[in-house]
Design an enzyme around this catalytic site. Structure first.
Site, PDB file in Angstrom:
ATOM      1  N   GLY A   1      -3.958 -44.304 -55.930  1.00 44.99           N
ATOM      2  CA  GLY A   1      -2.890 -44.886 -56.745  1.00 44.99           C
ATOM      3  C   GLY A   1      -2.805 -46.387 -56.541  1.00 44.99           C
ATOM      4  O   GLY A   1      -2.676 -47.153 -57.495  1.00 44.99           O
TER       5      GLY A   1
ATOM      6  N   TYR B   1       9.913 -32.533 -49.541  1.00 44.72           N
ATOM      7  CA  TYR B   1       9.240 -32.246 -48.263  1.00 44.72           C
ATOM      8  C   TYR B   1       7.747 -32.107 -48.452  1.00 44.72           C
ATOM      9  O   TYR B   1       6.949 -32.465 -47.617  1.00 44.72           O
ATOM     10  CB  TYR B   1       9.729 -30.917 -47.682  1.00 44.72           C
ATOM     11  CG  TYR B   1      11.086 -30.941 -47.089  1.00 44.72           C
ATOM     12  CD1 TYR B   1      11.376 -31.740 -46.001  1.00 44.72           C
ATOM     13  CD2 TYR B   1      12.082 -30.138 -47.617  1.00 44.72           C
ATOM     14  CE1 TYR B   1      12.643 -31.751 -45.450  1.00 44.72           C
ATOM     15  CE2 TYR B   1      13.350 -30.137 -47.072  1.00 44.72           C
ATOM     16  CZ  TYR B   1      13.627 -30.941 -45.981  1.00 44.72           C
ATOM     17  OH  TYR B   1      14.873 -30.945 -45.448  1.00 44.72           O
TER      18      TYR B   1
ATOM     19  N   THR C   1     -22.229 -43.352 -44.411  1.00 46.68           N
ATOM     20  CA  THR C   1     -22.190 -43.381 -45.880  1.00 46.68           C
ATOM     21  C   THR C   1     -22.427 -42.012 -46.515  1.00 46.68           C
ATOM     22  O   THR C   1     -22.274 -41.856 -47.717  1.00 46.68           O
ATOM     23  CB  THR C   1     -23.257 -44.351 -46.449  1.00 46.68           C
ATOM     24  OG1 THR C   1     -24.554 -43.833 -46.120  1.00 46.68           O
ATOM     25  CG2 THR C   1     -23.103 -45.749 -45.896  1.00 46.68           C
TER      26      THR C   1
ATOM     27  N   THR D   1     -19.903 -40.431 -48.906  1.00 49.15           N
ATOM     28  CA  THR D   1     -19.865 -41.152 -50.185  1.00 49.15           C
ATOM     29  C   THR D   1     -21.027 -40.715 -51.074  1.00 49.15           C
ATOM     30  O   THR D   1     -20.863 -40.482 -52.277  1.00 49.15           O
ATOM     31  CB  THR D   1     -19.909 -42.680 -49.924  1.00 49.15           C
ATOM     32  OG1 THR D   1     -18.714 -43.023 -49.247  1.00 49.15           O
ATOM     33  CG2 THR D   1     -20.015 -43.474 -51.213  1.00 49.15           C
TER      34      THR D   1
ATOM     35  N   LYS E   1     -27.443 -49.763 -49.210  1.00 46.82           N
ATOM     36  CA  LYS E   1     -27.813 -48.373 -48.968  1.00 46.82           C
ATOM     37  C   LYS E   1     -27.019 -47.461 -49.907  1.00 46.82           C
ATOM     38  O   LYS E   1     -27.582 -46.578 -50.558  1.00 46.82           O
ATOM     39  CB  LYS E   1     -27.498 -48.031 -47.500  1.00 46.82           C
ATOM     40  CG  LYS E   1     -27.907 -46.648 -47.098  1.00 46.82           C
ATOM     41  CD  LYS E   1     -27.708 -46.463 -45.603  1.00 46.82           C
ATOM     42  CE  LYS E   1     -27.919 -45.013 -45.217  1.00 46.82           C
ATOM     43  NZ  LYS E   1     -27.471 -44.755 -43.857  1.00 46.82           N
TER      44      LYS E   1
ATOM     45  N   CYS F   1      23.115 -42.772 -54.802  1.00 47.48           N
ATOM     46  CA  CYS F   1      23.307 -41.462 -55.426  1.00 47.48           C
ATOM     47  C   CYS F   1      24.057 -40.530 -54.475  1.00 47.48           C
ATOM     48  O   CYS F   1      25.254 -40.694 -54.299  1.00 47.48           O
ATOM     49  CB  CYS F   1      21.969 -40.906 -55.897  1.00 47.48           C
ATOM     50  SG  CYS F   1      22.173 -39.739 -57.246  1.00 47.48           S
TER      51      CYS F   1
ATOM     52  N   GLN G   1      28.110 -40.561 -53.040  1.00 51.73           N
ATOM     53  CA  GLN G   1      28.996 -39.386 -52.965  1.00 51.73           C
ATOM     54  C   GLN G   1      29.491 -39.185 -51.528  1.00 51.73           C
ATOM     55  O   GLN G   1      30.631 -38.811 -51.283  1.00 51.73           O
ATOM     56  CB  GLN G   1      28.248 -38.146 -53.485  1.00 51.73           C
ATOM     57  CG  GLN G   1      27.818 -38.304 -54.949  1.00 51.73           C
ATOM     58  CD  GLN G   1      26.916 -37.176 -55.461  1.00 51.73           C
ATOM     59  OE1 GLN G   1      26.544 -36.271 -54.727  1.00 51.73           O
ATOM     60  NE2 GLN G   1      26.557 -37.245 -56.736  1.00 51.73           N
TER      61      GLN G   1
ATOM     62  N   HIS H   1      19.793 -44.910 -59.161  1.00 52.19           N
ATOM     63  CA  HIS H   1      18.704 -45.169 -58.199  1.00 52.19           C
ATOM     64  C   HIS H   1      18.088 -46.549 -58.429  1.00 52.19           C
ATOM     65  O   HIS H   1      17.090 -46.655 -59.139  1.00 52.19           O
ATOM     66  CB  HIS H   1      17.622 -44.090 -58.336  1.00 52.19           C
ATOM     67  CG  HIS H   1      18.042 -42.767 -57.811  1.00 52.19           C
ATOM     68  ND1 HIS H   1      17.849 -42.383 -56.511  1.00 52.19           N
ATOM     69  CD2 HIS H   1      18.661 -41.733 -58.414  1.00 52.19           C
ATOM     70  CE1 HIS H   1      18.320 -41.171 -56.326  1.00 52.19           C
ATOM     71  NE2 HIS H   1      18.826 -40.744 -57.470  1.00 52.19           N
TER      72      HIS H   1
ATOM     73  N   GLU I   1      16.272 -48.234 -56.584  1.00 51.67           N
ATOM     74  CA  GLU I   1      14.954 -48.409 -55.963  1.00 51.67           C
ATOM     75  C   GLU I   1      13.798 -48.292 -56.961  1.00 51.67           C
ATOM     76  O   GLU I   1      12.715 -48.814 -56.727  1.00 51.67           O
ATOM     77  CB  GLU I   1      14.761 -47.408 -54.814  1.00 51.67           C
ATOM     78  CG  GLU I   1      14.621 -45.936 -55.207  1.00 51.67           C
ATOM     79  CD  GLU I   1      15.947 -45.186 -55.312  1.00 51.67           C
ATOM     80  OE1 GLU I   1      16.984 -45.834 -55.573  1.00 51.67           O
ATOM     81  OE2 GLU I   1      15.954 -43.949 -55.147  1.00 51.67           O
TER      82      GLU I   1
HETATM   83  N1  GLN Z   1      22.772 -33.843 -55.151  1.00 49.31           N
HETATM   84  C1  GLN Z   1      23.499 -34.880 -55.792  1.00 49.31           C
HETATM   85  C2  GLN Z   1      23.694 -34.612 -57.280  1.00 49.31           C
HETATM   86  O1  GLN Z   1      23.011 -33.826 -57.862  1.00 49.31           O
HETATM   87  C3  GLN Z   1      22.819 -36.223 -55.604  1.00 49.31           C
HETATM   88  C4  GLN Z   1      21.502 -36.334 -56.269  1.00 49.31           C
HETATM   89  C5  GLN Z   1      20.706 -37.524 -55.811  1.00 49.31           C
HETATM   90  O2  GLN Z   1      21.020 -38.104 -54.775  1.00 49.31           O
HETATM   91  N2  GLN Z   1      19.664 -37.873 -56.537  1.00 49.31           N
HETATM   92  O3  GLN Z   1      24.556 -35.210 -57.884  1.00 49.31           O
END
Ligand code: GLN
Length: 542
Positions: A18, A54, A189, A192, A224, A386, A390, A512, A514
């Site tokens: 990637g 995970y 090598t 490869t 090579k 997110c 909460q 999000h 990020e």
């Molecule tokens: N589990 C929470 C929800 O569904 C937060 C989801 C998350 O953090 N992306 O609202």
């Protein structure tokens, strides 16, 4: 006509396919070309949305709400490629659409087979991704998996057919392999050679080889490899191990003239390479001073890829704030078993800032709430994303308003204080795939909030992936007790951000941020968070 580059991998996984594909994209953009990145994933899931972080790492969300493979995050960080549902092709999608066409009778009585029907569907999806971005000069298609995997065969076959149909010079095969070092420091090598043979058995002669190796390969080794593989000597490159950052790879490829070889093989004239943004980024990397310890308190801590975009965004902010960031991965259940102070405080991990990222499910939640309370009480900068926002709301309800059983209905359906709860429209949702609040939407900041200061804009567009929301019926009690509601949806209907008053920097967002951070332009909230951590550290020293 578009040019196509097919990037495949051999020997083993996790060689950085990637990043290699993205780095080629970055170099071609440096030459003034528009690139469009496409990922082919051989798994049977329709998208990455239902896969566990995970096992498979982060789910990357695009503006149009597609839940895609984390490689699309690499494309977003290295290139300006348009990224949407069409840029992520999975075996699941391909079969789903072929089977639904078969049910509709579209195949006119033919026996439906892998070749040509599945491969035709793959080809047509690759070509439509290119068509969806009409200004594209070069389409870079990364084929997931390793040559020799049963699952990858239809994708490699589709690539073979496209390379043949598009003709020499219009489509290239770039193959990534491994040059391992054996005892005594000798580089080998043979893997490869075998990997290229496996490609040739699929009917594809690689045009360019990128060899992952501990060090830059010597000329004799490259000669090579070239003689065994039919790849031109000057088209054998090294992706050597770096102890700096993956963002140096475009510059490493550039020094070896990889972009020039790609352009020459495709017969494309281009301007002089402009890579100032990448050089400046490396200057900032080297100029950083001091170090902040950021505790990432979550539950998918074992796998490095689970919060990939969060880690990358913290790094981008570290470049802009001129301070190194050490990411301390803390499983929140550790805090549950002891106390926040033992794990996070001076005699424990000595954390300078806390980030609670997104997540699902009950496990570890109470540890995260304790971490948020600890940051609030000890005036340690806190950033909640997110689920992390909460958690701020749950902590406030439990510890400031004194509602001990306060919770999200995701974790406790029977709580008397459901301060985070399902949207009405989510109540009847039964399917898990693609049914959350997903993709780009607008948030409007309240004047004078940290949110607004960070973005220096009132209206921002970020991406969502969640089902639960701040429960509106608690707005009054939350604000009156001092929790600041910092941003809303444009109609005011949903709370998008909360902040702590009388605190150096405590902010949570329901989206999000990020996903939209780049090494050359960090997301504003990450930048503001790390700037606050740096300021708090400096103040502590004074
Ligand atoms: N589990 C929470 C929800 O569904 C937060 C989801 C998350 O953090 N992306 O609202």
């Amino acid at each position: 006509m578009n040019k196509f580059i097919f990037v495949s991998g051999g020997v083993c996984s996790s060689l950085g396919k990637g990043v290699s594909a993205s780095s080629i994209g970055a170099l071609l953009e440096g030459r003034g070309l528009n690139v469009c990145m496409v990922k082919c994933d051989p798994y049977i899931n329709v998208d990455a949305g239902t896969m566990s972080p995970y096992q498979h790492g982060e789910v990357y969300v695009t503006d149009d709400g597609a839940e895609t493979d984390l490689d699309l995050g690499n494309y977003a960080r290295f290139t300006n490629s348009p990224l949407s549902l069409v840029n992520s092709i999975t075996t699941g999608q391909v079969y789903q659409s072929v089977i639904s066409k078969e049910r509709k009778g579209c195949y006119l009585g033919h026996c439906v087979q892998v070749i040509p029907h599945i491969t035709d569907e793959i080809k047509s999806r690759i070509l439509s991704a290119a068509k969806a971005a009409p200004d594209t000069d070069v389409v870079i298609v990364e084929i997931g998996g390793t040559v020799g995997d049963i699952e990858s065969i239809p994708f490699l076959e589709a690539a073979r057919q496209l390379i043949h149909e598009l003709g020499k010079g219009n489509a290239l095969s770039v193959h990534l392999t491994l040059i391992p070092e054996v005892a005594g420091g000798e580089l080998k090598t043979k893997p490869t050679q075998h990997s290229v043979k496996a490609m040739q058995e699929q009917g594809i002669q690689p045009d360019i080889l990128i060899c992952r190796a501990p060090v830059l390969l010597e000329e004799s080794t490259r000669r090579k490899i070239s003689s065994f593989t039919n790849v031109d000597f000057n088209a054998v490159f090294t992706s050597y191990d770096v102890d700096t950052t993956i963002y140096e790879i475009p510059l490493i490829f550039f020094k070896q003239e990889l972009d020039q070889v790609v352009l020459r093989k495709m017969g494309v004239e281009s301007r002089h390479a402009e890579l100032d943004a990448w050089h400046n980024m490396m200057e900032r990397f080297n100029a950083r001073q001091g170090k902040a310890r950021i505790g990432i308190v979550g539950k998918y801590m074992e796998l490095n890829d689970s919060y990939k975009s969060v880690y990358e965004a913290l790094f981008h902010a570290s470049l802009e704030c001129g301070i190194k960031v050490e990411m301390v991965k803390i499983d929140s259940s550790r805090i549950e078993e002891t106390s926040a102070d033992v794990v996070l405080g001076k005699s424990g991990e000595a954390i300078d800032g806390i980030l609670v990222p997104g997540g699902f499910g009950q496990r570890g939640i109470n540890g995260m709430v304790k971490a948020a309370a600890w940051a609030r009480e000890n005036k340690v900068p806190y950033f909640g994303i997110c689920l992390g926002m909460q958690i701020m709301v749950i902590d406030w309800a439990r510890n400031i308003l004194g509602w001990e059983d306060a919770d999200s209905t995701e974790f406790n359906k029977k709580t008397k204080h459901p301060v985070v709860s399902l949207l009405e429209e989510q109540n009847d949702v039964k399917n898990y795939g693609g049914t959350m609040r997903l993709g780009k939407s607008e948030s409007v900041a309240e004047e004078g909030t940290r949110f607004m200061v960070a973005y220096s804009e009132k209206s921002v567009f970020e991406r969502h992936r969640h089902r639960y929301e701040f429960a509106n019926r608690y707005r009054k009690e939350m604000t009156e007790s001092g929790l600041r509601l910092a941003a809303f949806t444009p109609d005011g209907g949903l709370v998008e951000s909360v902040e702590w008053n009388d605190h150096p920097w405590g902010l949570g967002v329901q989206f999000h941020p990020e996903f939209k951070s780049k090494p050359t332009a960090a997301n504003p909230l990450f930048r503001a968070f790390i700037a606050a951590v740096k300021a708090a550290k400096e103040e502590g020293k004074a």
